[in-house]
Design a protein around this motif. Structure first.
Motif, PDB file in Angstrom:
ATOM      1  N   TYR A 409       0.835  -1.208   0.000  1.00  0.00           N
ATOM      2  CA  TYR A 409       0.000   0.000   0.000  1.00  0.00           C
ATOM      3  C   TYR A 409       0.870   1.259   0.000  1.00  0.00           C
ATOM      4  O   TYR A 409       0.649   2.188  -0.796  1.00  0.00           O
ATOM      5  N   HIS A 410       1.868   1.300   0.869  1.00  0.00           N
ATOM      6  CA  HIS A 410       2.740   2.473   0.932  1.00  0.00           C
ATOM      7  C   HIS A 410       3.553   2.624  -0.351  1.00  0.00           C
ATOM      8  O   HIS A 410       3.811   3.745  -0.799  1.00  0.00           O
ATOM      9  N   GLY A 411       3.945   1.497  -0.949  1.00  0.00           N
ATOM     10  CA  GLY A 411       4.655   1.578  -2.211  1.00  0.00           C
ATOM     11  C   GLY A 411       3.786   2.129  -3.320  1.00  0.00           C
ATOM     12  O   GLY A 411       4.223   2.972  -4.114  1.00  0.00           O
ATOM     13  N   ASN A 412       2.529   1.658  -3.368  1.00  0.00           N
ATOM     14  CA  ASN A 412       1.603   2.146  -4.392  1.00  0.00           C
ATOM     15  C   ASN A 412       1.338   3.635  -4.257  1.00  0.00           C
ATOM     16  O   ASN A 412       1.159   4.340  -5.259  1.00  0.00           O
ATOM     17  N   CYS A 413       1.300   4.111  -3.007  1.00  0.00           N
ATOM     18  CA  CYS A 413       1.058   5.539  -2.779  1.00  0.00           C
ATOM     19  C   CYS A 413       2.164   6.393  -3.403  1.00  0.00           C
ATOM     20  O   CYS A 413       1.933   7.562  -3.749  1.00  0.00           O
ATOM     21  N   GLN A 414       3.366   5.824  -3.530  1.00  0.00           N
ATOM     22  CA  GLN A 414       4.487   6.552  -4.106  1.00  0.00           C
ATOM     23  C   GLN A 414       4.547   6.424  -5.629  1.00  0.00           C
ATOM     24  O   GLN A 414       5.214   7.213  -6.293  1.00  0.00           O
ATOM     25  N   LEU A 415       3.864   5.437  -6.166  1.00  0.00           N
ATOM     26  CA  LEU A 415       3.903   5.196  -7.611  1.00  0.00           C
ATOM     27  C   LEU A 415       2.744   5.894  -8.310  1.00  0.00           C
ATOM     28  O   LEU A 415       1.928   5.264  -8.985  1.00  0.00           O
ATOM     29  N   GLN A 416       2.650   7.186  -8.134  1.00  0.00           N
ATOM     30  CA  GLN A 416       1.587   7.971  -8.760  1.00  0.00           C
ATOM     31  C   GLN A 416       2.110   8.575 -10.058  1.00  0.00           C
ATOM     32  O   GLN A 416       3.016   9.407 -10.040  1.00  0.00           O
ATOM     33  N   PRO A 417       1.551   8.168 -11.211  1.00  0.00           N
ATOM     34  CA  PRO A 417       2.075   8.638 -12.501  1.00  0.00           C
ATOM     35  C   PRO A 417       1.911  10.145 -12.692  1.00  0.00           C
ATOM     36  O   PRO A 417       0.899  10.727 -12.292  1.00  0.00           O
ATOM     37  N   VAL A 418       2.914  10.759 -13.269  1.00  0.00           N
ATOM     38  CA  VAL A 418       2.853  12.174 -13.650  1.00  0.00           C
ATOM     39  C   VAL A 418       3.426  12.304 -15.058  1.00  0.00           C
ATOM     40  O   VAL A 418       4.122  11.415 -15.547  1.00  0.00           O
ATOM     41  N   SER A 419       3.117  13.391 -15.722  1.00  0.00           N
ATOM     42  CA  SER A 419       3.592  13.586 -17.086  1.00  0.00           C
ATOM     43  C   SER A 419       4.966  14.235 -17.130  1.00  0.00           C
ATOM     44  O   SER A 419       5.694  14.110 -18.115  1.00  0.00           O
ATOM     45  N   VAL A 420       5.337  14.934 -16.044  1.00  0.00           N
ATOM     46  CA  VAL A 420       6.628  15.611 -15.996  1.00  0.00           C
ATOM     47  C   VAL A 420       7.656  14.710 -15.322  1.00  0.00           C
ATOM     48  O   VAL A 420       7.400  14.135 -14.260  1.00  0.00           O
ATOM     49  N   VAL A 421       8.822  14.560 -15.928  1.00  0.00           N
ATOM     50  CA  VAL A 421       9.870  13.701 -15.385  1.00  0.00           C
ATOM     51  C   VAL A 421      10.378  14.263 -14.055  1.00  0.00           C
ATOM     52  O   VAL A 421      10.656  15.458 -13.936  1.00  0.00           O
ATOM     53  N   SER A 422      10.480  13.396 -13.041  1.00  0.00           N
ATOM     54  CA  SER A 422      10.990  13.804 -11.730  1.00  0.00           C
ATOM     55  C   SER A 422      12.215  12.968 -11.402  1.00  0.00           C
ATOM     56  O   SER A 422      12.674  12.157 -12.194  1.00  0.00           O
ATOM     57  N   SER A 423      12.744  13.158 -10.185  1.00  0.00           N
ATOM     58  CA  SER A 423      13.907  12.375  -9.772  1.00  0.00           C
ATOM     59  C   SER A 423      13.564  10.892  -9.751  1.00  0.00           C
ATOM     60  O   SER A 423      12.441  10.501  -9.456  1.00  0.00           O
ATOM     61  N   HIS A 424      14.559  10.064 -10.029  1.00  0.00           N
ATOM     62  CA  HIS A 424      14.364   8.619 -10.161  1.00  0.00           C
ATOM     63  C   HIS A 424      15.103   7.915  -9.038  1.00  0.00           C
ATOM     64  O   HIS A 424      16.325   8.004  -8.940  1.00  0.00           O
ATOM     65  N   VAL A 425      14.367   7.201  -8.132  1.00  0.00           N
ATOM     66  CA  VAL A 425      14.979   6.536  -6.975  1.00  0.00           C
ATOM     67  C   VAL A 425      14.565   5.069  -6.989  1.00  0.00           C
ATOM     68  O   VAL A 425      13.645   4.663  -6.274  1.00  0.00           O
ATOM     69  N   PRO A 426      15.228   4.237  -7.799  1.00  0.00           N
ATOM     70  CA  PRO A 426      14.773   2.844  -7.938  1.00  0.00           C
ATOM     71  C   PRO A 426      15.233   1.891  -6.847  1.00  0.00           C
ATOM     72  O   PRO A 426      14.642   0.834  -6.672  1.00  0.00           O
ATOM     73  N   ALA A 427      16.295   2.226  -6.074  1.00  0.00           N
ATOM     74  CA  ALA A 427      16.892   1.250  -5.149  1.00  0.00           C
ATOM     75  C   ALA A 427      15.906   0.742  -4.109  1.00  0.00           C
ATOM     76  O   ALA A 427      15.840  -0.463  -3.830  1.00  0.00           O
ATOM     77  N   VAL A 428      15.132   1.638  -3.518  1.00  0.00           N
ATOM     78  CA  VAL A 428      14.216   1.211  -2.463  1.00  0.00           C
ATOM     79  C   VAL A 428      13.128   0.297  -3.023  1.00  0.00           C
ATOM     80  O   VAL A 428      12.713  -0.667  -2.367  1.00  0.00           O
ATOM     81  N   PHE A 429      12.688   0.551  -4.251  1.00  0.00           N
ATOM     82  CA  PHE A 429      11.688  -0.328  -4.853  1.00  0.00           C
ATOM     83  C   PHE A 429      12.291  -1.680  -5.207  1.00  0.00           C
ATOM     84  O   PHE A 429      11.617  -2.719  -5.114  1.00  0.00           O
ATOM     85  N   ALA A 430      13.551  -1.701  -5.597  1.00  0.00           N
ATOM     86  CA  ALA A 430      14.227  -2.976  -5.852  1.00  0.00           C
ATOM     87  C   ALA A 430      14.292  -3.807  -4.576  1.00  0.00           C
ATOM     88  O   ALA A 430      14.077  -5.021  -4.591  1.00  0.00           O
ATOM     89  N   ALA A 431      14.574  -3.155  -3.453  1.00  0.00           N
ATOM     90  CA  ALA A 431      14.638  -3.861  -2.163  1.00  0.00           C
ATOM     91  C   ALA A 431      13.264  -4.376  -1.762  1.00  0.00           C
ATOM     92  O   ALA A 431      13.134  -5.494  -1.234  1.00  0.00           O
ATOM     93  N   MET A 432      12.230  -3.578  -1.994  1.00  0.00           N
ATOM     94  CA  MET A 432      10.864  -3.993  -1.648  1.00  0.00           C
ATOM     95  C   MET A 432      10.426  -5.191  -2.483  1.00  0.00           C
ATOM     96  O   MET A 432       9.880  -6.169  -1.959  1.00  0.00           O
ATOM     97  N   VAL A 433      10.674  -5.120  -3.790  1.00  0.00           N
ATOM     98  CA  VAL A 433      10.303  -6.228  -4.673  1.00  0.00           C
ATOM     99  C   VAL A 433      11.062  -7.494  -4.288  1.00  0.00           C
ATOM    100  O   VAL A 433      10.492  -8.595  -4.237  1.00  0.00           O
TER     101      VAL A 433
END
Length: 550
Positions: A409-433
């Motif tokens: 649930y907390h991960g999904n709350c952070q995965l909100q799509p936007v049209s403008v490119v923002s900072s990319h922080v993949p490490a924490v999602f890799a650890a969660m997966v």
């Protein structure tokens, strides 16, 4: 042993030291080796404290799970009486026990030595052989093989050894002889042997029902109506073995006591079986074993055990059934229904969807608002701790799954799509997966291969879908190209090429047509991602996904 009806299998679970009872049954070793305890009082054993607690059906409370040897658990389970197809109750029982064994070995570092007895000679097997006009050994062999295939289809880890009753009759005869020598059993002139319930006084009746008579009616040689058969004299057309009391075959209960003792001696950490077997089967099993070993507390912990299984697996996958089992306590009665299976399917789908979206984010295919990285690392650590604590507290899998779903649930709350490119922080999602995959693998659910498994196709399916999605993306990008100038009737901005709009509609139609077939394509701006799903997704659900990803 599968002996009772589905209704009986749904009763309240029962557990004592050395015996787990789920609406299935398991006896964990809450006591140690065969001890000097007397009567019905449970005595805490000495040994290796695992730091876990399991419910004790004798004390009616949670007790420490203590093993005779450090980080080694001896586990004996009552297997099937092989005279018919397995049903959903059997499946739930053995999947639940498989989950518990995986938890013990994978999360708590305990080596589980599991032995299971196959009851391949029994009244029901004999009756079925008469009905089918074939030898009883053929009936038993056929249904034993089917049972093993069913367990493999449910991803149940096989025991270290399967032990058949017919291969242990010589051990059973010797076991009965010793019980007679110890003054706890007697032979009749007709050639039957009965356990003498009066000889153990109030130690009989640990699980209730002690006043109920046992065995077949009309046995004049019995001293007490509660006495139960250890050896049954041979009748016409029945299989038989030679014994000191004449030709006959083992009684129902004696086989488990003998096989468990032959395998593990006088010490047993965990004993599992169905709650409907608590009395008389497990009651009599304990009485026999304590009479044989001349002790007052044989086992440690007790665990326990609905539509033909093969029919069920036509509608649901093994992973969905495991999730169904995980969402209830192992000691709880099974509330099987389409709605409960739907809940399990939805939960598994939510996990798969999160992993899919997280992977899209890590690949740069999903642009999101700035991620609260520190917050997610905290939620991940919290989830890991909550899962361990829940499982150490009487294998509370519903609470453990709840902790995983809360992380998602907390991960999904952070995965909100936007049209403008923002900072990319993949490490924490890799650890969660990685963690979610690992913990689900502990439970026997393999998310790494769920795509291909879900669609019941070979590994080439993913490659085909990848190529199809790539081709569609190229066509879609061509159709979405804007004209250099404003379109007719519009003075604002360049529009689509009218002649390419049918291509765009065809891409949408392909996406919608593939969804019910288990291939979900999500358009994310100029790119597209895909996943293979288990169930058929409605157009309404598909529209919601498109709204989220567009």
């Amino acid at each position: 042993m599968w002996r009772r009806s589905v209704r009986a299998a749904l009763r309240e679970p029962n557990v004592s030291r050395g015996l787990f009872c789920t609406a299935n049954t398991v006896k964990p070793r809450l006591g140690g080796s065969c001890s000097s305890a007397s009567g019905k009082k449970w005595q805490r054993p000495s040994g290796f404290d695992t730091g876990m607690k399991t419910f004790n059906s004798l004390t009616k409370q949670k007790e420490p799970l203590i093993l005779a040897r450090e980080r080694v658990a001896t586990w004996y389970s009552c297997g099937p009486t092989v005279y018919d197809h397995a049903h959903l109750g059997h499946a739930c029982s053995y999947v639940r026990f498989d989950i518990l064994q995986r938890i013990l070995s994978r999360l708590f570092g305990i080596t589980v030595i599991h032995a299971m007895v196959i009851t391949d000679i029994d009244d029901k097997i004999i009756r079925r052989s008469w009905e089918e006009n074939v030898c009883s050994t053929i009936i038993a062999s056929m249904y034993e093989d089917e049972f093993k295939r069913d367990m493999l289809s449910l991803k149940v880890i096989p025991p270290a050894v399967y032990l058949r009753v017919t291969e242990n009759v010589h051990h059973i005869v010797a076991f009965i002889e010793r019980i007679i020598q110890n003054g706890k059993a007697y032979a009749t002139k007709e050639g039957d042997v009965y356990f003498d319930v009066q000889s153990i006084g109030d130690r009989y009746g640990k699980f209730g029902g002690a006043a109920e008579p046992q065995g077949e009616p009309g046995n004049p040689g019995k001293r007490d109506p509660r006495d139960f058969a250890l050896w049954k004299r041979s009748k016409a057309r029945e299989p038989y073995w030679e014994s000191p009391w004449g030709r006959g075959r083992p009684g129902w209960h004696i086989e488990c006591s003998t096989v468990a003792s032959s395998m593990f001696g006088s010490q047993l950490d965990i004993h599992s079986g169905g709650i409907d077997l608590a009395f008389p089967h497990h009651e009599n099993e304990i009485a026999q074993s304590e009479a044989y070993h001349q002790c007052g507390q044989w086992f440690t912990t007790r665990l326990q055990k609905y539509k033909i299984l093969l029919d069920f697996l036509k509608s649901y996958s093994a992973s969905e059934f495991r999730m169904f089992c995980l969402l209830t306590k192992y000691r709880s009665a099974i509330d099987y229904s389409d709605s409960s299976m739907s809940e399990a399917r939805t939960s598994l789908g939510s996990i798969s969807t999160f992993i899919h979206d997280a992977q899209a984010y890590m690949k740069g295919q999903l642009q999101c608002s700035p991620v609260q990285e520190a917050f997610l690392w905290e939620r991940l650590a919290e989830a890991k701790s909550s899962v361990i604590n829940a499982l150490a507290e009487d294998f509370d899998t519903p609470r453990a799954i709840g902790a995983v779903m809360n992380l998602i649930y907390h991960g999904n709350c952070q995965l909100q799509p936007v049209s403008v490119v923002s900072s990319h922080v993949p490490a924490v999602f890799a650890a969660m997966v990685s963690y979610i995959r690992d913990i689900m693998d502990v439970f026997g659910i393999d998310l790494l291969h769920s795509k291909a498994d879900a669609a019941s196709h070979g590994g080439s399916l993913e490659g085909v879908v990848e190529q199809l999605t790539s081709f569609r993306s190229e066509v879609r990008a061509f159709a979405l190209a804007r004209q250099d100038g404003p379109t007719a009737g519009s003075s604002n901005k360049p529009g689509l090429y009218p002649e390419r709009i049918p291509l765009l509609k065809a891409c949408d139609a392909l996406r919608n047509d593939l969804a019910p077939l288990g291939v979900l394509i999500k358009d994310r701006g100029a790119t597209s991602t895909w996943e293979i799903t288990r169930g058929k997704q409605s157009h309404q659900d598909q529209d919601k996904d498109q709204e989220r990803s567009s």
